[in-house]
Structure formats: structure tokens, C-alpha cells
Design a protein around this motif. Structure first.
Motif, PDB file in Angstrom:
ATOM      1  N   ASP A   4     -55.024 -12.101  13.950  1.00  0.00           N
ATOM      2  CA  ASP A   4     -54.959 -10.934  12.532  1.00  0.00           C
ATOM      3  C   ASP A   4     -56.447  -9.989  13.293  1.00  0.00           C
ATOM      4  O   ASP A   4     -57.648 -10.141  11.947  1.00  0.00           O
ATOM      5  N   GLN A  62     -46.364 -14.939  13.421  1.00  0.00           N
ATOM      6  CA  GLN A  62     -46.144 -14.997  12.618  1.00  0.00           C
ATOM      7  C   GLN A  62     -46.320 -16.561  12.112  1.00  0.00           C
ATOM      8  O   GLN A  62     -45.100 -17.464  12.669  1.00  0.00           O
ATOM      9  N   LEU A  76     -50.526 -16.551   6.188  1.00  0.00           N
ATOM     10  CA  LEU A  76     -49.978 -16.392   7.215  1.00  0.00           C
ATOM     11  C   LEU A  76     -51.079 -15.564   7.622  1.00  0.00           C
ATOM     12  O   LEU A  76     -51.252 -14.835   7.335  1.00  0.00           O
ATOM     13  N   ASN A 123     -41.867 -12.445  16.703  1.00  0.00           N
ATOM     14  CA  ASN A 123     -41.282 -11.455  15.957  1.00  0.00           C
ATOM     15  C   ASN A 123     -40.057 -11.081  17.340  1.00  0.00           C
ATOM     16  O   ASN A 123     -40.528 -11.090  18.522  1.00  0.00           O
ATOM     17  N   HIS A 157     -51.513 -13.981  11.646  1.00  0.00           N
ATOM     18  CA  HIS A 157     -50.352 -12.829  12.780  1.00  0.00           C
ATOM     19  C   HIS A 157     -51.144 -13.448  14.377  1.00  0.00           C
ATOM     20  O   HIS A 157     -52.245 -13.382  14.634  1.00  0.00           O
ATOM     21  N   HIS A 214     -41.419 -15.415   6.405  1.00  0.00           N
ATOM     22  CA  HIS A 214     -41.565 -14.425   7.601  1.00  0.00           C
ATOM     23  C   HIS A 214     -41.369 -12.891   7.223  1.00  0.00           C
ATOM     24  O   HIS A 214     -39.566 -12.821   6.870  1.00  0.00           O
ATOM     25  N   LYS A 246     -50.206  -6.195  10.803  1.00  0.00           N
ATOM     26  CA  LYS A 246     -50.121  -6.457   9.378  1.00  0.00           C
ATOM     27  C   LYS A 246     -50.105  -5.307   8.275  1.00  0.00           C
ATOM     28  O   LYS A 246     -51.561  -5.346   8.224  1.00  0.00           O
TER      29      LYS A 246
END
Length: 661
Positions: A501, A560, A567, A554, A569, A410, A584
């Protein structure tokens, strides 16, 4: 045997050399640039000495500084690893002059094989097949090119590592390709000479590992197949080759030994060949060093190649003959890179915030990372090599896919999901690949990756993120039926508002008993059972289906989540006081009027100044990072209004470069 050796390298190969040296009872001295002070090889070595700050020429490529440290601290030999000074004959000669043993071949062998033009000529004289080709000045190459059929391959005479190579499809592209290749060759290898050869259609890349001692004995340790490449950079390698028949395997091994004896060659080396569809092979080049992919040979032959290098350099003869070397089982190596496949594979340097590698008896991981660290933009983007051994190719492939699904990194982008799709493709399964496969099929693979990620159900992602928090809270109160009563302000909210995402999702969460919950999504109840959680890994069941995920939080209070090799978010929008969630981002090219850098790097070529008129498609400047050049292209016909950077300037991602009008 040596008492102490200096390791003139960094990263995973420096760690690898440390391990073999220590196993032989040899003390190791690591050298490091200041930005590598916290790197794993520094702490693993018996001693570590700083090379200071500055460019590579001031640190890992500074011959006098490295030789001086070796002399001052009593090192009898130097192991160069791969890259940097490993194939620099001037470094070998400096070692000899200082009375220090270079753990590798002679400077004469490096000079001979280091120049691709001379190496091809030598191989032909030794009776090893080569493709047709020629060298010369730009004018001479342009004149001679009419004798060959396109496509052609232009290569740096002193090249290696996939750099300094371009395919030319038609005559009109040849002059620009020669110029670009020559510039790249001068930048990376200090020699702008190039040569041209016939480009084989759909070839396989087969290389043979050889060992030679100072007494004239040479053996091969069979072959590796390295056909899966992007931009001539190897991605996945395997041993043995699934392509060679028994007759060709015997012939290609004998050809490699024949060439090595003709040199004569001492220490470890790799002779690379191209194989056509008729099982005809052609000499490509020789790498006079240990290769990145050497672990798959070690796993299938039982040899420690680095230890053998050290023994040979100390004067010991080979302790085995050709008939003693057997290949057993199958091994696959996947190179984990700091790059963004979804963004044209641009380098992704930066801070690794969470690192959890896979673990199993048949997995081997060669890396310099053992936790949160910074991946520097000035070095190669490889983070780790995942090597998996199996009784046959199918077991090695299946176990490699499982390992990639359980490899969590990550903080930066990586190619883990891309590697997973390569391995699970039917083409790889059926061995229907070539050196052109990745460049031809990557758009399709990227589309499959995007579809898989977009269509993956949100519920397992949500459960992973919430489970990360719930497990800790579950210890506090085992009596309440409402989770809101346990964790503060949650009790004031009718539902959890989440963003995954950039897609919104809303759920309600209720506790059934310790470790068991109910998630209400779209008015549908779903069972959620936490089975295990430790150091970011959470194993859980959603509606009876088991998942393993890796979760980190984070600084901006977003999660993450690594799940099935992907991956994700996730942000809790209902969380009070959370900072803005940054999705991202890929490279930002800017608007049509202002162009920004797509990655951190260095401006290696600046073609325009304020006032210049440019056409759509013109290369305005070139930004380089992690051995990759990125052309900044004019998106329209325009006038350059302002240039914000200068030649050799260091730039950050999204930093303004040029303004057009």
C-alpha cells in the motif's frame, strides 16, 4: 400447489426463491438480462429465458415481456422478490388478467400501502400511532412547514428502500430539499409526490414481519431491529430487537397484526415503526413484499418465509397460529456492498477476481456470487448477506466479527472492514445506537479503520504474500538451505524489495526446512511457518502467532491480501518483468480546472454548458450509479470552458466531465 413458477428478479433473492421452490418440488423459471447471463440464479433455476439487452425498462421492468414468457412456458405463478416489480400494482393486475397468480398481496393492498400519504392516513384511522405530518404541492408544503418544528423529514410518497428521503435542518434548506426529493421520487418510483413529517431525535427502526392467508388469518413473526443505516439504507439488522421491553414487544406485534387485518392483507409483509427513547412507537410504512432482511426472522423462528409465501399464494391457509410461533436465540445480518467506505462510500462496480466466503455451521450466506464475476453498475450494490445465528446477541456478534474477518473479496472495494468496526464498537456492544448513529459516527469509524490499517505490522502481510508463492516452490527442492537456489532469479538478489500500500519494505528470506522459513527484517530474524494453504487461503505462524490470510495474484503481478478484515496490496518490486503496480485508487475529482467522474455511472442531470459562469459550490452535474447520486461541485468561481458529456450519458471512473477556466 403450483407446478412451475417464474422468478421475476435477479441476484441473491432470485437464488433464494429457487431454493424454496425446489424444496417444495416446484419447477422454477428464471428470467435474466443479457448482462446477467452467467449469474447464479440462471444456472440454479430449472429453466432460464433471456429478457434481452437494454435498460431496466426493457428487461426486469418490462411487464408485457415477463407475462408473455410466463404464459409461453406454462408458469402458473410469478414471484417478484423485492425491488423491481414487487410493489407495482399494474404488474399484479397484469398477472390477474393473464390468469397467473402473483405471489404477494392484492393490487389494492399494494396501492394502499405503497403510497406513504394514504398509508399514514389509513394507519391513523386503524388506531396505529403515527408522527405528525402533511403533504401537498411544493408551495403548500412550504406554507404548512411553519406549523412544525425543525428538523423535518421529507419523503417520497411512493418511496422505499431508503430512496427519496432527506432531513431538513432549517427553513432555508426546505425548498431545495423538496425539489431534490421530488426529482428522485419521479426517477425511481414514477411519482414525484412527497410529504413532510416531524423528524424524531435518535429513533430506533423496528419492523414487524407479518403473514396473512386468503382466509383472513394474520400472525406476526416478531420484530427485527434495523437501526444501523447509512443514508437511510440498512446495513446491519438483528432479531430480536435488543431495545424493546416485553410490554412494547407485545404491543407493537399486536399493532402490526391489527393494521394488516384492517387492509385486509394476504401474503408476507413488513410493517415498519420508529421507536423513541420512551418506548413509544409510530407507524412509518408498510413494505408489501419479502424484505432483504427476512433471513434473521427465519433463523430465530424456524420458518421458511418464501415457502410460506408460495403456500399462501396457492390458496393454503396458515398451518400455525400466533401461539405456535416462538423466537429463539439471536441473529445478525450484515449487508456486503460493492462500495468504498474510504471514498465516501462511492459504488465500486467491476470485476471480482477472487471470492472466498466464510464457512461455519451457524453462518448463512445469501448471495448470487460463487466465484469471479462482474458486479454491474446498473444494479443495486449488494453482493451478499452474511447472516449469523447465536444462542444470544453476544455470541451472534462475536461470530459475525469472526465471519467478516474470513470473508475475502478481491478486485473491487467492499464495506467488509467498515461492518467489522461497527460490530466491534462499544456502542453496538452496549446497544447505544440509533438510525442517526452511522451518519454521526462514520468519520470516527473511518479514522479508526485507517489507523488500524496503517499501524498493522508489515511482517504478517509479507509472510502471507510470500507464503502464497513458497508453498508451491517448497515441493521442488527439500534439500537447499537457500531459497534463492529454488526459485530462479531470486538467487541473484540480496533481498526482496516489497511495496505494501505504497509503503516500501525490504526483507531477506531463508529456508530452514520444508514449510519453515526465517524472514530477516531490519536485521531482526523472525520465524515463519506455513501450516496450511488451499485455494488462496493460507494459515501460518509468524514468531509463534497464528494468522489466516486470503491471497490472490493480479494480472499486474501484485498481490491482494485479506487479513483481519482488511485488504492490503503488495508488490514484489524485485520481480523481473512485472508490470506497473496500480495502487487501489479512490474517486478522482480531477484538478480545479478539469473535473472527472468519481465512479462509473450515468449523468442524470446536467446544469451547465460552455460559457456559463459558476460559483464555488454550484452543482454542475449529477452522476448516478447503484441507486446513489453524486453531485459534481464547482471547486472555485469560474467559467465553464467545455462540457465533455451530455444528459443521460454513461461515464467511467476518472472520465473527464467538465473543464473550467
Amino acid at each position: 400447489m403450483f407446478r412451475k413458477i417464474l422468478i421475476a428478479n435477479r441476484g441473491e433473492i432470485a437464488v433464494r426463491i429457487c431454493r424454496s421452490a425446489h424444496a417444495l418440488g416446484i419447477a422454477s423459471l428464471a428470467v435474466y438480462a443479457e448482462d446477467d447471463q452467467s449469474s447464479l440464479h440462471v444456472s440454479m433455476a430449472t429453466e432460464a429465458i433471456s429478457l434481452g439487452e437494454g435498460k431496466l425498462s426493457d428487461t426486469y421492468l418490462h411487464i408485457e415481456k415477463i407475462i408473455g414468457i410466463a404464459q409461453q412456458y406454462g408458469c402458473e405463478a410469478i414471484h417478484p422478490g423485492y425491488g423491481f416489480l414487487s410493489e407495482n400494482p399494474a404488474f399484479v393486475e397484469a398477472c390477474e388478467k393473464a390468469g397467473i397468480v402473483f405471489i404477494g398481496p392484492s393490487s389494492q393492498a399494494i396501492k394502499l400501502m405503497g403510497n406513504k400519504i394514504a398509508a399514514r392516513k389509513f394507519a391513523k384511522e386503524a388506531g396505529v400511532p403515527i408522527t405528525e405530518g402533511f403533504s401537498g404541492s411544493k408551495e403548500e408544503i412550504l406554507e404548512k412547514a411553519s406549523d412544525l418544528l425543525f428538523p423535518l423529514l421529507i419523503k417520497a410518497a411512493a418511496g422505499g428502500g431508503g430512496k427519496g428521503m432527506r432531513i431538513v435542518q432549517k427553513a432555508s434548506e426546505l425548498e431545495q430539499a423538496i425539489t431534490s426529493t421530488s426529482r428522485e421520487a419521479l426517477s425511481y418510483f414514477g411519482d414525484d409526490a412527497v410529504y413532510v413529517e416531524q423528524f424524531l431525535d435518535e429513533p430506533r427502526h423496528i419492523e414487524v414481519q407479518i403473514l396473512g392467508d386468503q382466509q383472513g388469518n394474520v400472525v406476526h413473526l416478531y420484530e427485527r431491529e434495523c437501526s444501523l443505516q447509512r443514508r437511510y439504507q440498512k446495513i446491519i439488522e438483528e432479531a430480536p430487537s435488543p431495545t424493546l421491553d416485553a410490554k412494547t414487544r407485545e404491543e407493537i406485534g399486536q399493532a402490526a397484526v391489527k393494521l394488516a387485518k384492517a387492509i385486509p392483507y394476504s401474503n408476507a409483509g413488513t410493517i415498519e415503526f420508529l421507536l423513541d427513547q420512551k418506548q413509544q412507537f409510530y407507524f412509518l410504512e408498510m413494505n408489501t413484499r419479502i424484505q432483504v432482511e427476512h433471513p434473521i426472522t427465519e433463523l430465530t423462528t424456524g420458518m421458511d418465509l418464501v415457502a410460506e409465501q408460495i403456500k399462501i399464494a396457492s390458496g393454503q391457509p396458515l398451518s400455525f397460529a400466533q401461539e405456535d410461533i416462538k423466537q429463539r436465540g439471536h441473529a445478525i445480518e450484515c449487508r456486503i456492498y460493492a462500495e468504498s467506505p474510504e471514498n465516501n462510500f462511492l459504488p465500486s462496480p467491476g470485476g471480482i477476481s477472487y471470492y472466498s466466503p466464510p464457512k461455519a455451521a451457524n453462518y448463512r450466506l445469501d448471495t448470487f456470487v460463487d466465484g469471479p464475476t462482474v458486479i454491474q453498475s446498473s444494479y443495486d450494490p449488494m453482493i451478499a448477506k452474511l447472516i449469523v445465528y447465536g444462542k444470544d446477541r453476544e455470541q451472534a456478534r462475536a461470530d459475525s466479527m469472526e465471519a467478516l474477518k474470513n470473508f475475502a473479496i478481491h478486485g473491487i472495494d467492499t464495506n467488509i472492514h467498515y461492518l467489522l468496526h461497527l460490530l466491534k464498537s462499544e456502542d453496538f456492544h452496549q446497544n447505544q445506537i440509533s438510525t442517526k448513529y452511522c451518519d454521526q459516527e462514520t468519520p470516527r469509524l473511518l479514522n479508526e479503520m485507517q489507523n488500524e490499517k496503517e499501524n498493522f505490522p508489515h511482517l504478517p502481510i509479507i509472510a502471507a504474500g510470500l507464503g502464497f508463492e513458497l508453498q508451491a516452490q517448497d515441493e521442488k527442492d527439500q534439500h537447499s538451505n537457500s531459497i534463492w537456489q529454488e526459485i530462479g532469479y531470486w538467487r541473484l538478489l540480496p533481498a526482496l524489495q516489497l511495496t505494501i500500500d505504497e509503503k516500501e519494505s525490504k526483507v531477506e528470506l531463508w529456508k530452514v526446512r520444508k514449510g519453515e522459513y526465517e524472514i530477516l527484517q531490519n536485521d531482526q530474524p523472525n520465524t515463519f511457518h506455513i501450516l496450511y494453504k488451499k485455494e488462496g487461503k493460507i494459515v501460518y505462524e509468524v514468531n509463534g502467532k497464528r494468522y489466516s490470510a486470503y491471497v490472490s495474484l493480479n494480472e499486474n503481478q501484485s498481490y491482494q491480501i485479506s487479513l483481519e478484515g482488511m485488504l492490503f496490496h503488495m508488490k514484489r518490486e524485485d520481480r523481473l518483468g512485472s508490470s506497473e503496480f496500480v495502487i487501489k485508487e479512490g474517486a478522482q475529482e480531477g484538478s480545479a480546472d478539469q473535473l472527472s467522474s468519481p465512479m462509473p455511472g450515468k449523468v442524470i442531470q446536467l446544469n451547465v454548458k460552455a460559457g456559463d459562469e459558476v460559483k464555488k459550490g454550484d452543482v454542475l452535474l449529477i452522476v448516478e450509479a447503484m441507486k446513489m447520486e453524486n453531485n459534481i461541485i464547482a471547486p472555485k468561481d469560474a467559467q465553464v470552458q467545455e462540457v465533455y458529456v451530455s444528459q443521460d450519458a454513461m461515464v467511467d471512473r476518472n472520465m473527464p466531465l467538465v473543464k473550467l477556466s
